[in-house]
Design a protein around this motif. Structure first.
Motif, PDB file in Angstrom:
ATOM      1  N   ARG A   1      43.761  16.163 -14.840  1.00  0.00           N
ATOM      2  CA  ARG A   1      43.781  15.049 -13.912  1.00  0.00           C
ATOM      3  C   ARG A   1      42.962  15.378 -12.667  1.00  0.00           C
ATOM      4  O   ARG A   1      43.190  16.405 -12.033  1.00  0.00           O
ATOM      5  CB  ARG A   1      45.221  14.707 -13.530  1.00  0.00           C
ATOM      6  CG  ARG A   1      46.030  14.105 -14.669  1.00  0.00           C
ATOM      7  CD  ARG A   1      47.450  13.793 -14.235  1.00  0.00           C
ATOM      8  NE  ARG A   1      48.182  13.078 -15.258  1.00  0.00           N
ATOM      9  CZ  ARG A   1      48.808  13.644 -16.284  1.00  0.00           C
ATOM     10  NH1 ARG A   1      48.761  14.981 -16.405  1.00  0.00           N
ATOM     11  NH2 ARG A   1      49.442  12.923 -17.186  1.00  0.00           N
ATOM     12  N   HIS A   2      42.025  14.500 -12.388  1.00  0.00           N
ATOM     13  CA  HIS A   2      41.162  14.692 -11.216  1.00  0.00           C
ATOM     14  C   HIS A   2      41.656  13.765 -10.111  1.00  0.00           C
ATOM     15  O   HIS A   2      41.169  12.634  -9.958  1.00  0.00           O
ATOM     16  CB  HIS A   2      39.699  14.409 -11.566  1.00  0.00           C
ATOM     17  CG  HIS A   2      39.166  15.276 -12.668  1.00  0.00           C
ATOM     18  ND1 HIS A   2      38.693  16.550 -12.445  1.00  0.00           N
ATOM     19  CD2 HIS A   2      39.052  15.056 -14.005  1.00  0.00           C
ATOM     20  CE1 HIS A   2      38.283  17.085 -13.594  1.00  0.00           C
ATOM     21  NE2 HIS A   2      38.502  16.194 -14.558  1.00  0.00           N
ATOM     22  N   TYR A   3      42.606  14.230  -9.348  1.00  0.00           N
ATOM     23  CA  TYR A   3      43.164  13.397  -8.291  1.00  0.00           C
ATOM     24  C   TYR A   3      42.146  13.120  -7.190  1.00  0.00           C
ATOM     25  O   TYR A   3      42.196  12.070  -6.542  1.00  0.00           O
ATOM     26  CB  TYR A   3      44.404  14.076  -7.702  1.00  0.00           C
ATOM     27  CG  TYR A   3      45.517  14.252  -8.697  1.00  0.00           C
ATOM     28  CD1 TYR A   3      46.315  13.160  -9.072  1.00  0.00           C
ATOM     29  CD2 TYR A   3      45.783  15.499  -9.275  1.00  0.00           C
ATOM     30  CE1 TYR A   3      47.339  13.317  -9.991  1.00  0.00           C
ATOM     31  CE2 TYR A   3      46.801  15.655 -10.200  1.00  0.00           C
ATOM     32  CZ  TYR A   3      47.580  14.568 -10.557  1.00  0.00           C
ATOM     33  OH  TYR A   3      48.588  14.704 -11.468  1.00  0.00           O
ATOM     34  N   GLY A   4      41.220  14.057  -6.985  1.00  0.00           N
ATOM     35  CA  GLY A   4      40.214  13.846  -5.935  1.00  0.00           C
ATOM     36  C   GLY A   4      39.335  12.646  -6.215  1.00  0.00           C
ATOM     37  O   GLY A   4      38.920  11.943  -5.282  1.00  0.00           O
ATOM     38  N   ARG A   5      39.051  12.382  -7.496  1.00  0.00           N
ATOM     39  CA  ARG A   5      38.221  11.231  -7.839  1.00  0.00           C
ATOM     40  C   ARG A   5      38.928   9.930  -7.485  1.00  0.00           C
ATOM     41  O   ARG A   5      38.328   8.990  -6.960  1.00  0.00           O
ATOM     42  CB  ARG A   5      37.881  11.247  -9.329  1.00  0.00           C
ATOM     43  CG  ARG A   5      37.046  12.443  -9.753  1.00  0.00           C
ATOM     44  CD  ARG A   5      36.780  12.398 -11.243  1.00  0.00           C
ATOM     45  NE  ARG A   5      36.019  13.570 -11.693  1.00  0.00           N
ATOM     46  CZ  ARG A   5      35.710  13.808 -12.975  1.00  0.00           C
ATOM     47  NH1 ARG A   5      36.107  12.955 -13.908  1.00  0.00           N
ATOM     48  NH2 ARG A   5      35.028  14.883 -13.294  1.00  0.00           N
ATOM     49  N   TRP A   6      40.226   9.872  -7.774  1.00  0.00           N
ATOM     50  CA  TRP A   6      40.980   8.666  -7.455  1.00  0.00           C
ATOM     51  C   TRP A   6      41.066   8.460  -5.955  1.00  0.00           C
ATOM     52  O   TRP A   6      40.923   7.330  -5.453  1.00  0.00           O
ATOM     53  CB  TRP A   6      42.384   8.752  -8.058  1.00  0.00           C
ATOM     54  CG  TRP A   6      42.388   8.620  -9.548  1.00  0.00           C
ATOM     55  CD1 TRP A   6      42.427   9.629 -10.457  1.00  0.00           C
ATOM     56  CD2 TRP A   6      42.337   7.406 -10.290  1.00  0.00           C
ATOM     57  NE1 TRP A   6      42.404   9.131 -11.738  1.00  0.00           N
ATOM     58  CE2 TRP A   6      42.353   7.761 -11.664  1.00  0.00           C
ATOM     59  CE3 TRP A   6      42.280   6.060  -9.936  1.00  0.00           C
ATOM     60  CZ2 TRP A   6      42.312   6.819 -12.671  1.00  0.00           C
ATOM     61  CZ3 TRP A   6      42.239   5.107 -10.951  1.00  0.00           C
ATOM     62  CH2 TRP A   6      42.258   5.494 -12.295  1.00  0.00           C
ATOM     63  N   VAL A   7      41.292   9.540  -5.233  1.00  0.00           N
ATOM     64  CA  VAL A   7      41.394   9.418  -3.776  1.00  0.00           C
ATOM     65  C   VAL A   7      40.070   8.960  -3.178  1.00  0.00           C
ATOM     66  O   VAL A   7      40.024   8.036  -2.335  1.00  0.00           O
ATOM     67  CB  VAL A   7      41.828  10.760  -3.157  1.00  0.00           C
ATOM     68  CG1 VAL A   7      41.770  10.695  -1.634  1.00  0.00           C
ATOM     69  CG2 VAL A   7      43.237  11.120  -3.625  1.00  0.00           C
ATOM     70  N   SER A   8      38.965   9.589  -3.598  1.00  0.00           N
ATOM     71  CA  SER A   8      37.666   9.198  -3.060  1.00  0.00           C
ATOM     72  C   SER A   8      37.318   7.769  -3.450  1.00  0.00           C
ATOM     73  O   SER A   8      36.731   7.021  -2.661  1.00  0.00           O
ATOM     74  CB  SER A   8      36.581  10.157  -3.563  1.00  0.00           C
ATOM     75  OG  SER A   8      36.506  10.139  -4.991  1.00  0.00           O
TER      76      SER A   8
END
Length: 316
Positions: free
Chosen positions: A32-39
Motif C-alpha cells: 500500500r502506497h499511502y503517500g500516493r493517496w495523500v499527495s
C-alpha cells in the motif's frame, strides 16, 4: 527441473511434499502506497481551491463565453496564425542558410553566421521589434537603387515589423537547431555521396538534410508552438493580433480580465491543434530510425475498446 523451494504456485507440484505435507498456496498482498493517496488528495484539494477562487473573483464569465467568437477576436486569431507561420517560414530559411554558413570551411561566412546568431540570440525579441518599428529614425529612406526606393515609414508597416522582428530572431535559434541536426548525420554519408560524384550542394540537399530532419523536426515544432505565444509581443508595434484585438475590446467594454481569458482560450486551442500536427510529423520522420512506431493515441483507444469488447467472450 522444478526447485522444491520455489515460491511460484504455478511451478509447485500438484502432489504433496516429500514429507507428506502439501504446499501452502502463497497469498500475494500488494504494498500500500499511502503517500500516493495523500499527495493525490492534496493536489485535488488545491485544484478545487483554485477553481473556487476564480469562480468567486470579480469576473463576469458570461462575457467570456459571449466574446470567444467575437469577429474582432477571430480576425486577431487569424492574424496570429498568419504572422506565426510567415515568421517561422522566414526563420527556417534563414536557419538553414546560416547553419550551412556556420559549418562552412570559409572563415568569412562562418564568422558572419556566428555574429548573426550571437546578436539575435543575445538581445530580447521585444527590443528587436522596437528597433524595427523605429527604423525610420536611422534610415529615412530605403534605397535599393533602380530596384526599389521608398520612405522607411511606408515600408515598415506593422506586419513587416512583426515579420522581421520575429523571423530574424527565430532564424538565429533555427540555425543552431539545423546545425545540430546536420552534425548528427554520420560523416560517412557525406563521404559516400562525394565518392559517387555528388556536389556539396546536392549532398546537403539530398543526403544530409533528409536524414537530419529526424533531429530537426521535434525542436522546430516546439519553436513554432513558442512562436504562437511570442507573437503576442507584436501588439507593441500596432499589429492587431489576438492579444491586441482582445485588449481593444476589453478596454472599450471595461472587461479587461474577461478578454484576457478569451485570448488565453484561443492560445490554448491553437497550441493544442498544432501540437497534434507536430506529433504526427515527428512520427513520419521517425520511420527511418524506428522499426516499430509506437501506437497513436487513437490506436491506443481503439485497442482498449477492442479488448473491452472481447473480454465478455473470453470469459464465456
Amino acid at each position: 527441473m522444478t526447485d522444491k523451494f520455489s515460491k511460484d504456485p504455478a511451478a509447485a507440484p500438484a502432489g504433496p511434499t516429500p514429507s507428506g505435507v502439501p504446499y501452502e498456496a502463497i497469498k500475494a498482498i500488494p504494498v500500500r502506497h499511502y503517500g500516493r493517496w495523500v499527495s493525490g488528495v492534496v493536489v485535488v484539494v488545491l485544484l478545487g481551491w483554485l477553481v473556487f477562487a476564480f469562480s468567486q473573483g470579480d469576473v463576469v464569465w458570461d462575457t467570456v463565453w459571449d466574446k470567444v467568437f467575437d469577429p474582432s477576436v477571430i480576425d486577431g486569431m487569424w492574424n496570429t496564425i498568419i504572422i506565426s507561420i510567415a515568421s517561422m517560414a522566414l526563420g527556417l530559411v534563414l536557419g538553414i542558410v546560416f547553419a550551412v554558413m556556420r559549418l562552412s570551411k570559409n572563415p568569412v561566412t562562418g564568422a558572419v553566421a556566428w555574429l548573426y546568431i550571437w546578436f539575435f540570440r543575445g538581445t530580447p525579441v521585444y527590443v528587436q521589434l522596437l528597433v524595427w518599428f523605429n527604423l525610420s529614425l536611422i534610415f529615412h529612406y530605403i534605397n535599393l537603387g533602380p530596384i526599389y526606393k521608398n520612405e522607411t515609414v511606408d515600408v515598415m508597416t506593422p506586419f513587416m515589423v512583426a515579420l522581421l522582428g520575429l523571423g530574424l530572431n527565430e532564424g538565429a535559434y533555427m540555425a543552431e537547431i539545423v546545425r545540430a541536426g546536420i552534425q548528427s548525420v554520420d560523416e560517412g554519408q557525406t563521404e559516400a555521396a562525394h565518392a559517387l560524384g555528388m556536389s556539396q550542394t546536392k549532398t546537403m540537399g539530398r543526403i544530409v538534410l533528409p536524414q537530419a530532419m529526424r533531429v530537426i523536426v521535434p525542436p522546430t515544432g516546439n519553436e513554432f508552438i513558442n512562436m504562437l505565444k511570442t507573437s503576442s509581443l507584436v501588439s507593441a508595434v500596432q499589429y492587431t493580433e489576438l492579444l491586441r484585438a482582445s485588449s481593444n475590446i476589453g478596454n472599450t467594454a471595461g472587461a479587461v480580465m474577461e478578454m484576457l481569458f478569451v485570448a488565453s482560450i484561443w492560445y490554448l486551442a491553437l497550441t493544442s491543434v498544432f501540437s497534434i500536427g507536430q506529433y504526427y510529423l515527428e512520427r513520419r520522420f521517425a520511420r527511418g530510425s524506428t522499426r516499430n512506431l509506437p501506437p497513436t493515441p487513437f490506436q491506443r483507444v481503439k485497442a482498449n475498446l477492442t479488448t473491452f469488447k472481447r473480454s465478455p467472450e473470453a470469459s464465456a
